[in-house]
Design a protein around this motif. Structure first.
Motif, PDB file in Angstrom:
ATOM      1  N   VAL A 271       0.780  -1.193   0.004  1.00 20.13           N
ATOM      2  CA  VAL A 271      -0.162  -0.169   0.011  1.00 20.13           C
ATOM      3  C   VAL A 271       0.758   1.207  -0.220  1.00 20.13           C
ATOM      4  O   VAL A 271       1.922   1.273   0.877  1.00 20.13           O
ATOM      5  N   TRP A 272       0.544   2.184  -0.740  1.00 22.86           N
ATOM      6  CA  TRP A 272       1.313   3.334  -0.672  1.00 22.86           C
ATOM      7  C   TRP A 272       0.603   4.390   0.277  1.00 22.86           C
ATOM      8  O   TRP A 272      -0.405   4.697   0.482  1.00 22.86           O
ATOM      9  N   VAL A 273       1.720   4.892   1.147  1.00 27.18           N
ATOM     10  CA  VAL A 273       1.276   5.720   2.159  1.00 27.18           C
ATOM     11  C   VAL A 273       1.987   7.108   2.065  1.00 27.18           C
ATOM     12  O   VAL A 273       3.038   7.109   1.768  1.00 27.18           O
ATOM     13  N   PHE A 274       1.310   8.236   2.332  1.00 23.39           N
ATOM     14  CA  PHE A 274       1.840   9.342   2.367  1.00 23.39           C
ATOM     15  C   PHE A 274       1.689   9.850   3.943  1.00 23.39           C
ATOM     16  O   PHE A 274       0.684  10.018   4.459  1.00 23.39           O
TER      17      PHE A 274
ATOM     18  N   ARG B  88       5.636   6.434   0.657  1.00 23.98           N
ATOM     19  CA  ARG B  88       6.363   5.295   0.610  1.00 23.98           C
ATOM     20  C   ARG B  88       5.264   4.309   0.501  1.00 23.98           C
ATOM     21  O   ARG B  88       4.268   4.042   0.788  1.00 23.98           O
ATOM     22  N   ARG B  89       5.827   2.928   0.101  1.00 19.69           N
ATOM     23  CA  ARG B  89       5.140   1.655  -0.077  1.00 19.69           C
ATOM     24  C   ARG B  89       5.454   0.947   1.139  1.00 19.69           C
ATOM     25  O   ARG B  89       6.529   0.485   1.700  1.00 19.69           O
ATOM     26  N   VAL B  90       4.321   0.233   1.880  1.00 21.39           N
ATOM     27  CA  VAL B  90       4.237  -0.273   2.986  1.00 21.39           C
ATOM     28  C   VAL B  90       3.746  -1.821   2.396  1.00 21.39           C
ATOM     29  O   VAL B  90       2.841  -1.932   1.876  1.00 21.39           O
ATOM     30  N   GLU B  91       4.721  -2.823   2.639  1.00 20.07           N
ATOM     31  CA  GLU B  91       4.547  -4.283   2.338  1.00 20.07           C
ATOM     32  C   GLU B  91       3.485  -4.787   3.340  1.00 20.07           C
ATOM     33  O   GLU B  91       2.465  -5.325   2.829  1.00 20.07           O
TER      34      GLU B  91
ATOM     35  N   SER C 265       0.871   1.124  11.597  1.00 20.43           N
ATOM     36  CA  SER C 265      -0.674   1.125  12.116  1.00 20.43           C
ATOM     37  C   SER C 265      -1.039   2.477  12.106  1.00 20.43           C
ATOM     38  O   SER C 265      -2.281   2.711  11.896  1.00 20.43           O
ATOM     39  N   SER C 266      -0.248   3.701  12.559  1.00 22.57           N
ATOM     40  CA  SER C 266      -0.771   4.918  12.648  1.00 22.57           C
ATOM     41  C   SER C 266      -1.020   5.436  11.017  1.00 22.57           C
ATOM     42  O   SER C 266      -2.171   6.241  11.042  1.00 22.57           O
ATOM     43  N   ALA C 267      -0.111   5.294  10.283  1.00 25.51           N
ATOM     44  CA  ALA C 267      -0.543   5.406   8.671  1.00 25.51           C
ATOM     45  C   ALA C 267      -1.506   4.768   8.004  1.00 25.51           C
ATOM     46  O   ALA C 267      -2.162   5.362   7.363  1.00 25.51           O
TER      47      ALA C 267
END
Length: 122
Positions: A4-7, A13-16, A24-26
């Protein structure tokens, strides 16, 4: 490429694994890490298992669909909607809850786990 792409903090950034502690907070979409539950609004019942979910969906005319080894799927003959949830209830996440809410208007609701149940109007 999974993930998932997280801003966050001006950085994309991409989070696996969006369910991990690191993200968890993002990954909660601003939920602040509060646990959410799916509630059947007419009865005020919290959906704590797939047995409860399936019973409530059957009352609305939803039927089990196919036999996928990884998913439980429900459909209504009168619509093109398909509800897919992971077979393991521990993997039932917020995105699955909102999918159910959208496809069953005014019947289910997502609430904070700590929020008191509202009794249905009589």
């Amino acid at each position: 490429m999974a993930g998932v792409w997280v801003f966050k903090d001006g950085i994309v950034r991409r989070v696996e694994n969006p369910g991990s502690e690191e993200s968890s907070s993002a990954g909660d979409g601003g939920g602040g890490g509060r646990r959410k539950v799916l509630v059947h609004v007419p009865s005020g019942e919290v959906v704590a298992s797939y047995e409860v979910l399936e019973r409530r969906l059957r009352e609305l005319g939803w039927e089990r669909y196919l036999t996928d080894p990884c998913l439980l799927q429900f459909h209504q003959r009168s619509t093109v909607h398909l509800i897919s949830v992971p077979r393991d209830f521990s993997k039932f996440k917020l995105v699955h809850m909102y999918d159910i809410v959208v496809k069953t208007r005014n019947v289910f609701e997502v609430r904070d786990a700590a929020a008191p149940a509202v009794s249905p109007a009589t």
